[in-house]
Design a protein around this motif. Structure first.
Motif, mmCIF file in Angstrom:
data_model
loop_
_atom_site.group_PDB
_atom_site.id
_atom_site.type_symbol
_atom_site.label_atom_id
_atom_site.label_comp_id
_atom_site.label_asym_id
_atom_site.label_seq_id
_atom_site.Cartn_x
_atom_site.Cartn_y
_atom_site.Cartn_z
ATOM 1 N N GLN A 1 137.851 0.377 1.990
ATOM 2 C CA GLN A 1 137.208 1.179 3.442
ATOM 3 C C GLN A 1 138.258 2.328 3.889
ATOM 4 N N ASN A 2 138.611 3.192 2.204
ATOM 5 C CA ASN A 2 138.679 4.699 2.491
ATOM 6 C C ASN A 2 137.792 5.183 3.027
ATOM 7 N N TYR A 3 138.245 6.167 3.423
ATOM 8 C CA TYR A 3 137.307 7.696 3.931
ATOM 9 C C TYR A 3 136.411 7.951 2.565
ATOM 10 N N ASN A 4 136.245 7.886 1.494
ATOM 11 C CA ASN A 4 134.903 8.233 0.884
ATOM 12 C C ASN A 4 134.989 7.718 -0.632
ATOM 13 N N PRO A 5 134.967 6.170 -0.301
ATOM 14 C CA PRO A 5 135.131 5.015 -1.613
ATOM 15 C C PRO A 5 134.808 5.867 -2.836
ATOM 16 N N ILE A 6 132.874 6.235 -2.742
ATOM 17 C CA ILE A 6 131.674 6.199 -3.290
ATOM 18 C C ILE A 6 132.697 7.549 -4.623
ATOM 19 N N HIS A 7 132.941 8.752 -3.671
ATOM 20 C CA HIS A 7 133.299 9.781 -4.668
ATOM 21 C C HIS A 7 134.767 9.709 -4.983
ATOM 22 N N ASP A 8 135.482 9.056 -4.955
ATOM 23 C CA ASP A 8 136.820 8.553 -5.267
ATOM 24 C C ASP A 8 136.140 7.383 -6.705
ATOM 25 N N PHE A 9 135.951 6.989 -6.342
ATOM 26 C CA PHE A 9 135.454 5.639 -7.881
ATOM 27 C C PHE A 9 135.197 6.751 -9.183
ATOM 28 N N ILE A 10 133.346 7.590 -8.165
ATOM 29 C CA ILE A 10 133.357 8.517 -9.571
ATOM 30 C C ILE A 10 134.353 9.234 -9.963
ATOM 31 N N ILE A 11 135.084 9.955 -9.642
ATOM 32 C CA ILE A 11 135.812 10.388 -10.208
ATOM 33 C C ILE A 11 137.672 9.290 -11.205
ATOM 34 N N GLU A 12 137.733 8.624 -10.177
ATOM 35 C CA GLU A 12 138.947 7.429 -11.092
ATOM 36 C C GLU A 12 138.200 6.677 -11.462
ATOM 37 N N LYS A 13 136.754 6.197 -12.269
ATOM 38 C CA LYS A 13 136.318 5.800 -12.474
ATOM 39 C C LYS A 13 135.578 5.740 -14.166
ATOM 40 N N VAL A 14 134.134 6.609 -12.916
ATOM 41 C CA VAL A 14 132.955 6.852 -13.783
ATOM 42 C C VAL A 14 133.837 8.351 -14.600
ATOM 43 N N SER A 15 134.206 9.109 -14.409
ATOM 44 C CA SER A 15 134.745 10.106 -14.664
ATOM 45 C C SER A 15 135.031 10.451 -16.315
ATOM 46 N N GLU A 16 136.143 9.547 -16.513
ATOM 47 C CA GLU A 16 136.925 8.987 -17.489
ATOM 48 C C GLU A 16 136.308 8.745 -18.683
ATOM 49 N N LYS A 17 134.878 7.505 -18.626
ATOM 50 C CA LYS A 17 134.587 6.251 -19.502
ATOM 51 C C LYS A 17 133.471 8.002 -19.809
ATOM 52 N N ASN A 18 133.133 8.030 -21.190
ATOM 53 C CA ASN A 18 132.811 8.451 -22.805
ATOM 54 C C ASN A 18 131.047 7.463 -22.615
ATOM 55 N N CYS A 19 129.593 7.736 -22.382
ATOM 56 C CA CYS A 19 128.757 7.247 -22.138
ATOM 57 C C CYS A 19 127.440 8.554 -22.669
ATOM 58 N N ASP A 20 126.216 7.961 -22.708
ATOM 59 C CA ASP A 20 125.099 7.694 -23.081
ATOM 60 C C ASP A 20 124.089 7.854 -21.740
ATOM 61 N N VAL A 21 124.406 6.741 -20.994
ATOM 62 C CA VAL A 21 122.978 6.320 -20.073
ATOM 63 C C VAL A 21 124.219 5.436 -19.274
ATOM 64 N N ILE A 22 123.511 5.281 -18.357
ATOM 65 C CA ILE A 22 124.188 5.185 -16.610
ATOM 66 C C ILE A 22 123.379 4.242 -16.181
ATOM 67 N N LEU A 23 123.446 2.761 -16.209
ATOM 68 C CA LEU A 23 123.231 1.592 -15.296
ATOM 69 C C LEU A 23 123.376 1.289 -13.661
ATOM 70 N N ILE A 24 123.172 1.312 -12.733
ATOM 71 C CA ILE A 24 123.497 1.454 -12.141
ATOM 72 C C ILE A 24 122.760 0.309 -10.992
ATOM 73 N N GLN A 25 123.522 -0.532 -10.000
ATOM 74 C CA GLN A 25 122.929 -1.743 -9.623
ATOM 75 C C GLN A 25 122.758 -1.011 -8.016
ATOM 76 N N CYS A 26 121.004 -1.088 -8.169
ATOM 77 C CA CYS A 26 121.253 -0.385 -6.897
ATOM 78 C C CYS A 26 121.028 -0.649 -5.194
ATOM 79 N N SER A 27 121.171 -2.287 -4.941
ATOM 80 C CA SER A 27 121.372 -2.958 -4.026
ATOM 81 C C SER A 27 123.148 -3.184 -4.251
ATOM 82 N N ILE A 28 123.814 -2.511 -4.710
ATOM 83 C CA ILE A 28 125.558 -2.555 -4.545
ATOM 84 C C ILE A 28 126.837 -2.298 -3.665
#
Length: 635
Positions: free
Chosen positions: A36-63
């Motif tokens: 419920q914070n102000y900018n959840p997706i940006h924080d999620f990208i910086i805290e979670k996604v940025s630390e992953k070493n990957c070649d392809v990203i699968l995204i659940q569209c209706s998440i």
């Protein structure tokens, strides 16, 4: 499969996750639990996604809890637009959904991301996912700017105004142009919208425009190379801006500290619509600020205001405040901040009294890194120039006010007082004008024009200090001067001319008989003391050392020299003689006949020398009008 896969999902995809784990040994997981914070997706990208070493990203569209929100599109947009991810911005994005693009596009304007280069939309079954993963490849930077960004559409939120966007973009660009790398992170942390999806979108598009406008042969001068003439005396500055706390005061402080580590800056950022002018003037009255940075739009409702005519710029709160400050003290130097890059708007701000300007860069008018650097250098040079200029302007204005108070106490003739005050303010106005280099080919410098205006004040001084006795019946030459020194009156009487045709005068004062011109300067006048045989009459004459001819009693130089002698101000004679010599070389208003065939008009002299002469002329006037000495301005 060797590819490293990242799955972004929520609890609705637990079963699919388990099946993928069986098939993919390099599968990494990022569970998105919408906070419920102000900018959840940006924080999620910086805290979670940025630390992953990957070649392809699968995204659940209706998440999300609401299926048709398609929050996965927002996650994809953040990945594509977050510069901190660096190369991860270009990874292939595979969106998992059973819904068609046509259906999704009716629900989400941003659905065009799904059909952009490097993005794939597939149904969420194992076979299709494995097949797609094997085929996809990342995009490169060129494709990103040419084919991906043009496909993305994000509308500006209603709560965003052009002014607020210009402030966030502008402060960041200024920090970059000024090479203030050490504080850029602090600035980003202060900007409330910098991580919003729309702002990221605008930033990336602007970077693309800037990149296109750059040319390979442009060499951008660094800020350190630009500092050729840093400020010597510590300066006290004021920022007046409703966005001051959102990075602007930090950036300006950094720029000022590079010029002088003891420079300081205060700010005002909260404004009440009905009394902000009073509040600011009171702040200025209680502090001796050297320089003010003033934003054009200070009130929140002005963010959406537009003006069709140039004259309408005066309706903005910053323009109104500019007028108030200049009415309070025209010597205060003000740099206006505006998001407009239109030349006529900037010219209008100068018409209203601004001394300099800085364009707050906006993503809507992004030009180039060269423009940002030149924009910064303009601000830097304005700070250096205006702080130095402000020192002597404040010095002039404060002492002009002292002179006005003194003469209105001493002199009963209000017309003479008004004339003196008008001339002094006229001279100040000439100093305020920043003369163009080209103009100096045709007219005097601002200091030379000021010198001549100040010199003309001597006519008013003589008119109140010296009265004339004239025989109108005989239409005879002036026969007597009455020089008023406080309550004492001194009389000089015209006795006639001697065999050489020199004017001889009688005076009741003898104390000036020992005056000798200084050896340091060649005095323009020579004083000679004479005594009649009966020792009862004292007389003197003033002669010109250059052409050896006596001065006429009508001559301003004669009258003022006599005044100085009789009032025991012999120490000022040398100063006056030097100033008179300068005046005679600046002779276009009243040339000496002997000079016309000998000298050209001394136009466009060295600026610093002309400035020094101007200061000496003002100091001389100050002593005459107030009987007090003043020190030079600290420039």
């Amino acid at each position: 499969m060797d590819k490293r896969i990242l799955l972004i999902y929520d609890n609705k995809y637990e079963l699919l996750k388990a099946k993928l784990q069986e098939k993919l040994i390099n599968l990494q997981l990022c569970y998105f639990d919408e906070p419920q914070n102000y900018n959840p997706i940006h924080d999620f990208i910086i805290e979670k996604v940025s630390e992953k070493n990957c070649d392809v990203i699968l995204i659940q569209c209706s998440i999300s809890n609401i299926h048709t929100n398609y929050l996965g599109i927002d996650i994809g947009l953040h990945i594509r637009l977050t510069s901190k991810l660096q190369d991860k911005m270009y990874l292939p994005l595979v969106f998992l959904t059973a819904d068609s693009y046509k259906y999704i596009s009716h629900k989400r304007l941003e659905a065009d991301l799904l059909i952009s280069k490097g993005c794939y939309t597939i149904i969420p079954n194992i076979e299709t996912i494995l097949d797609t993963i094997g085929k996809v490849t990342p995009i490169n930077k060129e494709v990103y700017y040419k084919e991906v960004l043009p496909k993305i559409t994000i509308n500006k939120p209603q709560e965003y105004g052009n002014h607020s966007l210009a402030n966030e973009w502008g402060v960041y660009r200024l920090a970059e142009a000024a090479n203030l790398n050490s504080i850029k992170k602090d600035i980003i942390d202060l900007l409330p919208n910098i991580n919003d999806i729309y702002v990221k979108f605008i930033l990336r598009k602007s970077e693309n425009i800037i990149s296109k406008n750059e040319t390979s042969n442009i060499i951008i001068q660094s800020s350190h190379e630009a500092i050729k003439n840093p400020i010597g005396k510590p300066q006290k500055c004021l920022l007046i801006d409703d966005q001051a706390e959102l990075g602007w005061v930090i950036v300006l402080k950094g720029i000022l500290k590079e010029l002088n580590s003891q420079n300081s800056i205060e700010y005002i950022s909260n404004f009440h619509e009905n009394d902000y002018e009073t509040e600011v003037i009171e702040k200025i009255r209680c502090n001796d600020f050297d320089l003010i940075f003033l934003d054009l739009r200070l009130l929140s409702y002005e963010d959406t205001m537009k003006f069709e005519l140039v004259s309408e710029i005066s309706k903005f709160s910053g323009a109104k405040l500019l007028k108030c400050i200049k009415e309070y003290n025209p010597a205060i130097q003000i740099i206006m901040f505006t998001a407009s890059n239109k030349a006529w708007n900037i010219e209008r701000l100068f018409d209203l009294g601004a001394d300099g300007f800085y364009i707050k860069e906006s993503p809507n008018i992004a030009l180039s890194n060269k423009f940002s650097k030149e924009n910064y250098l303009n601000l830097h040079n304005s700070i250096v120039e205006l702080t130095k200029r402000g020192e002597y302007l404040k010095w002039y204005w404060s002492h002009i006010n002292i002179i006005e108070k003194e003469i209105r106490k001493k002199y009963t003739n209000t017309i003479i007082c008004d004339r003196i005050c008008e001339k002094l303010k006229m001279s100040f106005g000439l100093l305020r004008i920043k003369q163009k280099t080209f103009d100096k080919n045709f007219i005097y410098t601002d200091f030379e024009l000021t010198f001549l205006t100040l010199w003309s004040c001597l006519n008013e001084f003589v008119s109140v200090r010296i009265t004339e006795d004239y025989d109108y019946n005989k239409r005879q030459q002036k026969s007597m001067f009455v020089i008023n020194n406080g309550e004492q009156k001194h009389i000089i009487k015209f006795l006639g001319t001697n065999e050489k045709g020199e004017e001889i005068y009688k005076t009741c004062i003898e104390s000036y008989s020992d005056y000798v011109p200084s050896d340091k300067y060649k005095a323009r006048f020579r004083y000679e003391f004479k005594t009649n045989p009966d020792k009862t009459i004292n007389s003197y004459r003033l002669t010109d050392n250059f052409d050896k001819t006596p001065l006429h009693s009508n001559d301003l130089s004669f009258q003022l020299s006599a005044y100085l002698l009789i009032n025991n101000l012999k120490n000022l004679l040398d100063d006056f003689h030097i100033l008179n010599h300068i005046r005679n070389k600046l002779d276009y208003t009243h040339p000496n006949k002997n000079y016309i065939s000998k000298y050209t008009i001394n136009k466009g002299r060295d600026t610093e020398l002309a400035k020094k002469d101007c200061i000496e002329m003002f100091k001389f006037l100050f002593i005459l009008f107030t009987d007090c000495k003043i020190e030079d301005p600290q420039v």
